[in-house]
Each structure stands twice: as C-alpha cells, then as structure tokens.
Design a protein around this motif. Structure first.
Motif, mmCIF file in Angstrom:
data_model
loop_
_atom_site.group_PDB
_atom_site.id
_atom_site.type_symbol
_atom_site.label_atom_id
_atom_site.label_comp_id
_atom_site.label_asym_id
_atom_site.label_seq_id
_atom_site.Cartn_x
_atom_site.Cartn_y
_atom_site.Cartn_z
ATOM 1 N N LEU A 175 0.825 -1.215 0.000
ATOM 2 C CA LEU A 175 0.000 0.000 0.000
ATOM 3 C C LEU A 175 0.855 1.259 0.000
ATOM 4 O O LEU A 175 0.467 2.290 -0.547
ATOM 5 C CB LEU A 175 -0.936 -0.008 1.225
ATOM 6 N N PHE A 176 2.021 1.174 0.625
ATOM 7 C CA PHE A 176 2.863 2.362 0.771
ATOM 8 C C PHE A 176 4.103 2.330 -0.118
ATOM 9 O O PHE A 176 4.955 3.232 -0.041
ATOM 10 C CB PHE A 176 3.289 2.511 2.242
ATOM 11 N N ALA A 177 4.196 1.311 -0.993
ATOM 12 C CA ALA A 177 5.420 1.099 -1.779
ATOM 13 C C ALA A 177 5.758 2.295 -2.673
ATOM 14 O O ALA A 177 6.922 2.622 -2.866
ATOM 15 C CB ALA A 177 5.290 -0.169 -2.616
ATOM 16 N N GLY A 178 4.720 2.960 -3.217
ATOM 17 C CA GLY A 178 4.981 4.073 -4.133
ATOM 18 C C GLY A 178 5.095 5.419 -3.435
ATOM 19 O O GLY A 178 5.132 6.454 -4.104
ATOM 20 N N CYS A 179 5.153 5.407 -2.127
ATOM 21 C CA CYS A 179 5.134 6.676 -1.382
ATOM 22 C C CYS A 179 6.475 7.391 -1.413
ATOM 23 O O CYS A 179 7.532 6.753 -1.434
ATOM 24 C CB CYS A 179 4.775 6.410 0.086
ATOM 25 N N SER A 180 6.413 8.711 -1.376
ATOM 26 C CA SER A 180 7.629 9.519 -1.225
ATOM 27 C C SER A 180 8.110 9.394 0.223
ATOM 28 O O SER A 180 7.363 8.940 1.103
ATOM 29 C CB SER A 180 7.305 10.984 -1.512
ATOM 30 N N GLY A 181 9.347 9.831 0.446
ATOM 31 C CA GLY A 181 9.890 9.811 1.807
ATOM 32 C C GLY A 181 9.028 10.617 2.764
ATOM 33 O O GLY A 181 8.816 10.223 3.922
ATOM 34 N N ARG A 182 8.514 11.714 2.257
ATOM 35 C CA ARG A 182 7.671 12.584 3.098
ATOM 36 C C ARG A 182 6.375 11.864 3.495
ATOM 37 O O ARG A 182 5.917 11.945 4.629
ATOM 38 C CB ARG A 182 7.374 13.862 2.313
ATOM 39 N N GLU A 183 5.799 11.153 2.518
ATOM 40 C CA GLU A 183 4.562 10.420 2.801
ATOM 41 C C GLU A 183 4.814 9.285 3.799
ATOM 42 O O GLU A 183 4.003 9.052 4.699
ATOM 43 C CB GLU A 183 3.970 9.872 1.497
ATOM 44 N N ILE A 184 5.955 8.602 3.639
ATOM 45 C CA ILE A 184 6.293 7.524 4.581
ATOM 46 C C ILE A 184 6.426 8.086 5.997
ATOM 47 O O ILE A 184 5.927 7.501 6.969
ATOM 48 C CB ILE A 184 7.614 6.814 4.158
ATOM 49 N N SER A 185 7.064 9.246 6.111
ATOM 50 C CA SER A 185 7.211 9.872 7.435
ATOM 51 C C SER A 185 5.852 10.236 8.015
ATOM 52 O O SER A 185 5.616 10.098 9.222
ATOM 53 C CB SER A 185 8.048 11.152 7.352
ATOM 54 N N GLN A 186 4.962 10.691 7.131
ATOM 55 C CA GLN A 186 3.609 11.046 7.585
ATOM 56 C C GLN A 186 2.893 9.798 8.117
ATOM 57 O O GLN A 186 2.279 9.836 9.192
ATOM 58 C CB GLN A 186 2.818 11.661 6.429
ATOM 59 N N VAL A 187 3.007 8.690 7.375
ATOM 60 C CA VAL A 187 2.365 7.448 7.829
ATOM 61 C C VAL A 187 2.968 7.025 9.171
ATOM 62 O O VAL A 187 2.240 6.662 10.114
ATOM 63 C CB VAL A 187 2.534 6.311 6.782
ATOM 64 N N LEU A 223 -4.394 11.766 5.322
ATOM 65 C CA LEU A 223 -3.405 11.020 4.531
ATOM 66 C C LEU A 223 -3.893 10.846 3.093
ATOM 67 O O LEU A 223 -3.136 11.046 2.141
ATOM 68 C CB LEU A 223 -3.155 9.653 5.188
ATOM 69 N N LEU A 224 -5.167 10.477 2.930
ATOM 70 C CA LEU A 224 -5.697 10.269 1.575
ATOM 71 C C LEU A 224 -5.704 11.573 0.783
ATOM 72 O O LEU A 224 -5.464 11.579 -0.431
ATOM 73 C CB LEU A 224 -7.105 9.679 1.616
ATOM 74 N N ASP A 225 -5.968 12.678 1.468
ATOM 75 C CA ASP A 225 -5.955 13.980 0.779
ATOM 76 C C ASP A 225 -4.555 14.336 0.292
ATOM 77 O O ASP A 225 -4.395 14.977 -0.737
ATOM 78 C CB ASP A 225 -6.438 15.095 1.727
ATOM 79 N N GLU A 226 -3.549 13.902 1.062
ATOM 80 C CA GLU A 226 -2.182 14.340 0.764
ATOM 81 C C GLU A 226 -1.380 13.318 -0.020
ATOM 82 O O GLU A 226 -0.299 13.633 -0.522
ATOM 83 C CB GLU A 226 -1.481 14.704 2.080
ATOM 84 N N ALA A 227 -1.875 12.080 -0.123
ATOM 85 C CA ALA A 227 -1.123 11.022 -0.816
ATOM 86 C C ALA A 227 -2.030 10.334 -1.834
ATOM 87 O O ALA A 227 -2.665 9.327 -1.544
ATOM 88 C CB ALA A 227 -0.570 10.021 0.204
#
Ligand code: CMP
Length: 137
Positions: A17-29, A114-118
């Motif tokens: 689910l998070f594989a395509g996330c940016s570093g920033r998104e991973i930090s947010q999660v 999270l959904l709004d931002e990723a």
C-alpha cells in the motif's frame, strides 16, 4: 529511539500500500500509525458497528465475515476498515484475527488527511473499496 523510528519506516515501506510513497509520505504514515499486536480471536471490526479506524495487517491472518460466513481472508500487506470511513456507513463485515496479528492502526481523521495528501494511497484504497463493494452487493 532513532533506531525504532527507522525500523517503523522500513516496515511501512515494505507494505504494498505504501510502496509508491515519497519519503515525506512515509514519514507522515509513521507519525500517524500505531503499531498494535492483537491476540488470536480478537474481533478487529464488527459488522454493523461504526468504524473509526483503518488497519493495515503487517503479519498474521484475519477472516472477513458477513452474517457469520467467511467471505475473504486477509494477510500481511492487506488492509481493511476503509469502507466505513469513506462511506460514513456502518462496517459491512466483521474482521476476526485467526492468530496473532501485528497491524498498523490509523484513526479516522488522520486517515482522511493522509488520503488527501497522498493520491497514490488514495487510488489503491478506492480501488479496493470499489471491488469489495461489488463483491458484497
Ligand atoms: P468496513 O466496512 O469499514 O469494515 C469491514 C471491512 O471488511 C470493510 O471495511 C473492508 O475493509 C473489509 N471487506 C469487506 N468486504 C470485503 C471483501 N469482499 N474482501 C476483503 N475485505 C473486505
């Protein structure tokens, strides 16, 4: 403490689910997800009840049950709880841990943000929702 944080980040990155996330998104999660271990038999979602969390299974298995019938089995990398949060309706099924389950739990408000931002996460969650809604119909 630093090592703990890195371990959590690595764990999150390993989930599809998070594989395509940016570093920033991973930090947010990492900032909004709680790591929780559930005991075997624990009811993780209750059919007909209000839903307040979105859950990603990290390890272990759970069954999805409607009217006492198993309609699906979830394992590592699978997620659930998106339907109640995105539709505002009660849980369409119960989810029960068949053994110990390690999970990431995200509460409703943080999930929405999270959904709004990723958008990449939103796409996957919405695709699952559409498929599940069709199979539940
Ligand atoms: P929700 O309705 O919030 O709570 C129960 C969850 O079970 C639901 O969200 C989905 O995440 C999940 N679910 C429902 N139907 C299916 C299905 N057919 N396959 C996998 N998961 C499902």
């Amino acid at each position: 403490m630093r090592l703990r944080k890195n371990a959590k980040t690595t764990l999150i990155r390993s989930l599809p689910l998070f594989a395509g996330c940016s570093g920033r998104e991973i930090s947010q999660v990492a900032a909004i997800a709680d790591e929780v271990t559930f005991r075997p038999g624990r009811v993780l979602a209750t059919e007909g009840a209000d839903g307040r969390e979105f859950v990603v299974i990290v390890d272990g298995r759970a069954t999805v049950e409607q009217d006492g019938n198993v309609i699906a089995t979830l394992g590592a990398g699978d997620f659930f709880g998106e339907m109640a949060l995105l539709t505002g309706r009660p849980r369409v099924a119960s989810v029960v841990a068949t053994g110990p389950v390690d999970a990431l739990v995200i509460e409703e408000r943080a999930f929405r943000r999270l959904l709004d931002e990723a958008p990449g996460i939103r796409d996957q969650v919405e695709r699952a929702l559409a498929e599940r809604a069709r199979s539940a119909a």
